[in-house]
Design an enzyme around this catalytic site. Structure first.
Site, PDB file in Angstrom:
ATOM      1  N   ASP A 127      20.960  11.919  45.582  1.00 32.39           N
ATOM      2  CA  ASP A 127      19.523  11.657  45.418  1.00 32.39           C
ATOM      3  C   ASP A 127      18.665  12.295  46.507  1.00 32.39           C
ATOM      4  OD1 ASP A 127      20.209  10.132  43.203  1.00 32.39           O
ATOM      5  OD2 ASP A 127      20.365   8.301  44.388  1.00 32.39           O
ATOM      6  N   LYS A 151      17.676  17.183  44.722  1.00 26.24           N
ATOM      7  CA  LYS A 151      18.253  18.447  44.237  1.00 26.24           C
ATOM      8  C   LYS A 151      17.491  18.999  43.034  1.00 26.24           C
ATOM      9  CE  LYS A 151      22.158  16.194  43.883  1.00 26.24           C
ATOM     10  NZ  LYS A 151      21.880  14.950  44.629  1.00 26.24           N
ATOM     11  N   GLY A 206      21.172  11.785  38.319  1.00 27.56           N
ATOM     12  CA  GLY A 206      19.811  11.636  37.806  1.00 27.56           C
ATOM     13  C   GLY A 206      18.943  12.530  38.668  1.00 27.56           C
ATOM     14  N   HIS A 207      18.548  13.676  38.134  1.00 19.78           N
ATOM     15  CA  HIS A 207      17.797  14.656  38.917  1.00 19.78           C
ATOM     16  C   HIS A 207      16.349  14.680  38.432  1.00 19.78           C
ATOM     17  CE1 HIS A 207      21.712  16.987  40.073  1.00 19.78           C
ATOM     18  NE2 HIS A 207      21.722  15.717  40.423  1.00 19.78           N
ATOM     19  N   GLN A 209      25.467  14.532  42.884  1.00 15.42           N
ATOM     20  CA  GLN A 209      25.882  13.599  43.935  1.00 15.42           C
ATOM     21  C   GLN A 209      25.657  14.247  45.317  1.00 15.42           C
ATOM     22  OE1 GLN A 209      28.399  13.925  41.057  1.00 15.42           O
ATOM     23  NE2 GLN A 209      26.811  12.606  40.266  1.00 15.42           N
TER      24      GLN A 209
HETATM   25  P1  GDP Z   1      18.486  14.230  43.023  1.00 14.05           P
HETATM   26  O1  GDP Z   1      19.451  13.351  42.344  1.00 14.05           O
HETATM   27  O2  GDP Z   1      19.031  14.839  44.285  1.00 14.05           O
HETATM   28  O3  GDP Z   1      17.862  15.276  42.135  1.00 14.05           O
HETATM   29  O4  GDP Z   1      17.284  13.272  43.514  1.00 14.05           O
HETATM   30  P2  GDP Z   1      16.620  12.085  42.637  1.00 14.05           P
HETATM   31  O5  GDP Z   1      15.756  12.676  41.608  1.00 14.05           O
HETATM   32  O6  GDP Z   1      17.637  11.099  42.215  1.00 14.05           O
HETATM   33  O7  GDP Z   1      15.779  11.351  43.765  1.00 14.05           O
HETATM   34  C1  GDP Z   1      14.800  12.002  44.501  1.00 14.05           C
HETATM   35  C2  GDP Z   1      13.485  11.238  44.294  1.00 14.05           C
HETATM   36  O8  GDP Z   1      12.552  11.642  45.280  1.00 14.05           O
HETATM   37  C3  GDP Z   1      12.817  11.539  42.968  1.00 14.05           C
HETATM   38  O9  GDP Z   1      12.107  10.404  42.553  1.00 14.05           O
HETATM   39  C4  GDP Z   1      11.860  12.676  43.309  1.00 14.05           C
HETATM   40  O10 GDP Z   1      10.742  12.744  42.431  1.00 14.05           O
HETATM   41  C5  GDP Z   1      11.420  12.266  44.678  1.00 14.05           C
HETATM   42  N1  GDP Z   1      11.100  13.370  45.602  1.00 14.05           N
HETATM   43  C6  GDP Z   1      11.670  14.586  45.726  1.00 14.05           C
HETATM   44  N2  GDP Z   1      11.149  15.249  46.781  1.00 14.05           N
HETATM   45  C7  GDP Z   1      10.240  14.424  47.333  1.00 14.05           C
HETATM   46  C8  GDP Z   1       9.387  14.535  48.486  1.00 14.05           C
HETATM   47  O11 GDP Z   1       9.385  15.514  49.212  1.00 14.05           O
HETATM   48  N3  GDP Z   1       8.584  13.466  48.761  1.00 14.05           N
HETATM   49  C9  GDP Z   1       8.581  12.332  47.988  1.00 14.05           C
HETATM   50  N4  GDP Z   1       7.768  11.357  48.335  1.00 14.05           N
HETATM   51  N5  GDP Z   1       9.365  12.205  46.913  1.00 14.05           N
HETATM   52  C10 GDP Z   1      10.185  13.233  46.598  1.00 14.05           C
HETATM   53  P1  IMO Z   2      22.709  12.456  41.955  1.00 15.97           P
HETATM   54  O1  IMO Z   2      23.258  13.729  41.365  1.00 15.97           O
HETATM   55  C1  IMO Z   2      23.548   8.743  44.095  1.00 15.97           C
HETATM   56  C2  IMO Z   2      27.429   6.861  43.341  1.00 15.97           C
HETATM   57  C3  IMO Z   2      27.440   5.521  42.600  1.00 15.97           C
HETATM   58  C4  IMO Z   2      28.681   4.906  43.198  1.00 15.97           C
HETATM   59  C5  IMO Z   2      29.627   6.091  43.353  1.00 15.97           C
HETATM   60  C6  IMO Z   2      30.627   6.244  42.227  1.00 15.97           C
HETATM   61  O2  IMO Z   2      21.541  11.930  41.213  1.00 15.97           O
HETATM   62  O3  IMO Z   2      22.489  12.606  43.413  1.00 15.97           O
HETATM   63  P2  IMO Z   2      30.428   7.076  39.701  1.00 15.97           P
HETATM   64  O4  IMO Z   2      29.612   6.560  38.559  1.00 15.97           O
HETATM   65  O5  IMO Z   2      30.170   8.506  40.034  1.00 15.97           O
HETATM   66  O6  IMO Z   2      31.896   6.797  39.537  1.00 15.97           O
HETATM   67  O7  IMO Z   2      29.965   6.196  40.972  1.00 15.97           O
HETATM   68  O8  IMO Z   2      28.801   7.240  43.420  1.00 15.97           O
HETATM   69  N1  IMO Z   2      26.717   7.943  42.622  1.00 15.97           N
HETATM   70  C7  IMO Z   2      25.524   8.413  42.993  1.00 15.97           C
HETATM   71  N2  IMO Z   2      24.679   8.024  43.976  1.00 15.97           N
HETATM   72  N3  IMO Z   2      23.244   9.822  43.347  1.00 15.97           N
HETATM   73  C8  IMO Z   2      24.087  10.242  42.375  1.00 15.97           C
HETATM   74  O9  IMO Z   2      23.882  11.394  41.682  1.00 15.97           O
HETATM   75  C9  IMO Z   2      25.278   9.512  42.140  1.00 15.97           C
HETATM   76  N4  IMO Z   2      26.299   9.634  41.269  1.00 15.97           N
HETATM   77  C10 IMO Z   2      27.177   8.688  41.595  1.00 15.97           C
HETATM   78  O10 IMO Z   2      26.284   4.780  42.888  1.00 15.97           O
HETATM   79  O11 IMO Z   2      28.399   4.411  44.490  1.00 15.97           O
HETATM   80 MG    MG Z   3      19.622  11.374  41.661  1.00 15.53          MG
END
Ligand code: GDP
Ligand code: IMO
Ligand code: MG
Length: 422
Positions: free
Chosen positions: A13, A16, A40-41, A221
């Site tokens: 998270d 990415k 979840g991107h 991840q």
């Molecule tokens: P990913 O899994 O690495 O793609 O990241 P996620 O989407 O799960 O989580 C990142 C969260 O931070 C999302 O809600 C984005 O919209 C938000 N986000 C990304 N970059 C920034 C930033 O620079 N500032 C803030 N405030 N939010 C951001």
């Molecule tokens: P992105 O790509 C954050 C965590 C789960 C759990 C562990 C194992 O959005 O960064 P799984 O379902 O993969 O067997 O769960 O890994 N986990 C993540 N945490 N971001 C993710 O993906 C994750 N994908 C799995 O919360 O601790």
């Molecule tokens: Mg994510």
């Protein structure tokens, strides 16, 4: 050409999806190489927000080719939901998106097994996303898996055989379930998959590279969730690290180019497992609220804490990171002071080396710096950065030994500051 890889350096998270979308115009092809719908991107642009799970984040930038690589595990039902919701918002994918025939399929019973294994672990549960990731990779490694290419021949037979094995395990675990509806949906979704180009992705990608096309590989991840190097056993079931891009795409190590390592200006983790810099006080709560730290897929509250340079250095080493990307800097805009963990104290001894078993506990040793107390969300150039922020970035670059190429100051595509071009 070589494949550039972008991957998370923390516990996922990091942002990415946002950065892949920003970088995509520079590339011809974007690929996912591991993980599945546990990811979840999130991307935001033109006032819209999208969350991608299995589909690469290059899908929104003008007709680029996107490939789901062989290292990914694909749930046809969730994939269909994702693709249909994108189509409903005007993003028809079938011409732009290819899927590797060697990607493994997540079956309905894999989801049940995930839940059953978690229940059996009791208090020691991992806190998985419940998407069947672990059981699907287990079947891949134990040579019992079903692959996307299998749907083209004698599929029913292969499916029944695999399902039977799962049913026996579920019985032994006394796990009761009903997948009648889900199974029907799953088979409909298998038919739906056939409208996409199912390809021998390793050939396609290597031919693209040979013909001078540029490829960006999007990690899912983060390094601390890697099955080999993460905080085992509280990890996911794939290699989230750079080497995973080689096996998950069929690309030779010498054909890897830039390695972009992405991290938050602080740190979060969702699910169970060790997190040395976790904050249990109001500062942690403030980071959580300001950063909207709730899972993009599960909605679970993310645990929050200060940046951990011991873990980051380890991640940079394992991945061979060549450029850093710092996200969510704006979340720290209002803090008087910022802390960074520079060492761990383990059994009274200080170390800067990430230990064998982080689960045994590590007490963070912090340095504290003044915050910048400035709203950075509307900044468009690094010339506008406050002095204290520049000092924070310089400190990180010095400690980590890698330059910070991009600073993100908000969730929108536009809130991205590229400090230098390659
Ligand atoms: P990913 O899994 O690495 O793609 O990241 P996620 O989407 O799960 O989580 C990142 C969260 O931070 C999302 O809600 C984005 O919209 C938000 N986000 C990304 N970059 C920034 C930033 O620079 N500032 C803030 N405030 N939010 C951001
Ligand atoms: P992105 O790509 C954050 C965590 C789960 C759990 C562990 C194992 O959005 O960064 P799984 O379902 O993969 O067997 O769960 O890994 N986990 C993540 N945490 N971001 C993710 O993906 C994750 N994908 C799995 O919360 O601790
Ligand atoms: Mg994510």
């Amino acid at each position: 050409m070589k494949v550039d890889v972008l991957l998370g350096l923390q516990w996922g998270d990091e942002g990415k999806g946002k950065v892949v979308d920003v970088l995509t115009p520079k590339y011809d092809v974007v690929t996912r190489f591991q993980g599945g719908p546990n990811a979840g991107h999130t991307l935001e642009f033109e006032g819209q927000k999208y969350v991608l799970r299995s589909i690469p984040s290059g899908i929104f930038q003008g007709g680029k080719m996107n490939i789901i690589g062989n290292g990914v595990v694909l749930d046809p039902v969730l994939f269909r939901q994702e693709a249909e919701s994108l189509a409903a918002s005007g993003h028809e994918l079938s011409k732009q998106l290819c899927i590797s025939k060697k990607a493994h399929l997540i079956m309905p019973t894999h989801r049940m097994l995930d839940a059953a294994y978690e229940a059996a672990k009791g208090d020691a549960k991992i806190g998985t996303t419940g998407k069947g990731i672990g059981p699907t990779y287990t079947d891949k490694v134990s040579r019992n898996g079903l692959r996307v290419g299998d749907i083209l021949h004698n599929f029913q037979e292969k499916y029944c055989l695999a399902k039977k094995k799962h049913e026996a395990i579920l019985r032994a675990l006394n796990y009761t379930y009903d997948i009648t509806e889900l199974e029907k949906e799953w088979f409909d979704a298998i038919e739906y998959l056939k409208r996409f180009q199912l390809i021998d992705s390793e050939h396609v990608i290597n031919n693209l590279l040979k013909s001078g096309k540029s490829v960006l590989a999007e990690g899912a991840q983060g390094t601390m969730l890697d099955v080999d190097f993460g905080s085992y056993p509280f990890v996911t079931s794939s290699n989230t690290i750079c080497a995973g891009a080689c096996t998950g795409l069929g690309v030779a190590p010498r054909n890897i180019g830039e390695v972009y390592g992405i991290f938050k200006a602080y740190c979060t983790r969702v699910g169970a497992g060790p997190f040395p810099t976790e904050l249990f006080d109001e500062t942690g709560e403030k980071i959580c609220q300001l950063g909207h730290e709730y899972g993009a897929v599960t909605g679970r509250k993310r645990r929050c804490g200060w940046i951990d340079l011991v873990a980051l250095k380890y991640a940079i080493m394992i991945n061979g990171v060549s450029q850093l990307i710092m996200m969510k800097s704006d979340v720290l805009d209002g803090f008087d002071t910022i802390k960074a963990c520079v060492a761990y104290k383990i059994n009274g001894q200080e170390t800067e080396e990430f230990p064998f078993d982080i689960c045994e506990g590590a007490e963070p040793v912090y340095v504290e710096m003044p915050g910048w107390k400035t709203d950075m969300t509307k900044m468009t150039s690094e010339d506008e950065f406050p002095e204290e922020f520049n000092a924070y970035v310089s400190f990180l670059e010095e400690e980590l030994g890698v330059p910070v190429k991009i600073v993100s100051v908000g969730p929108d595509r536009e809130q991205t500051i590229i400090r230098y071009e390659d």
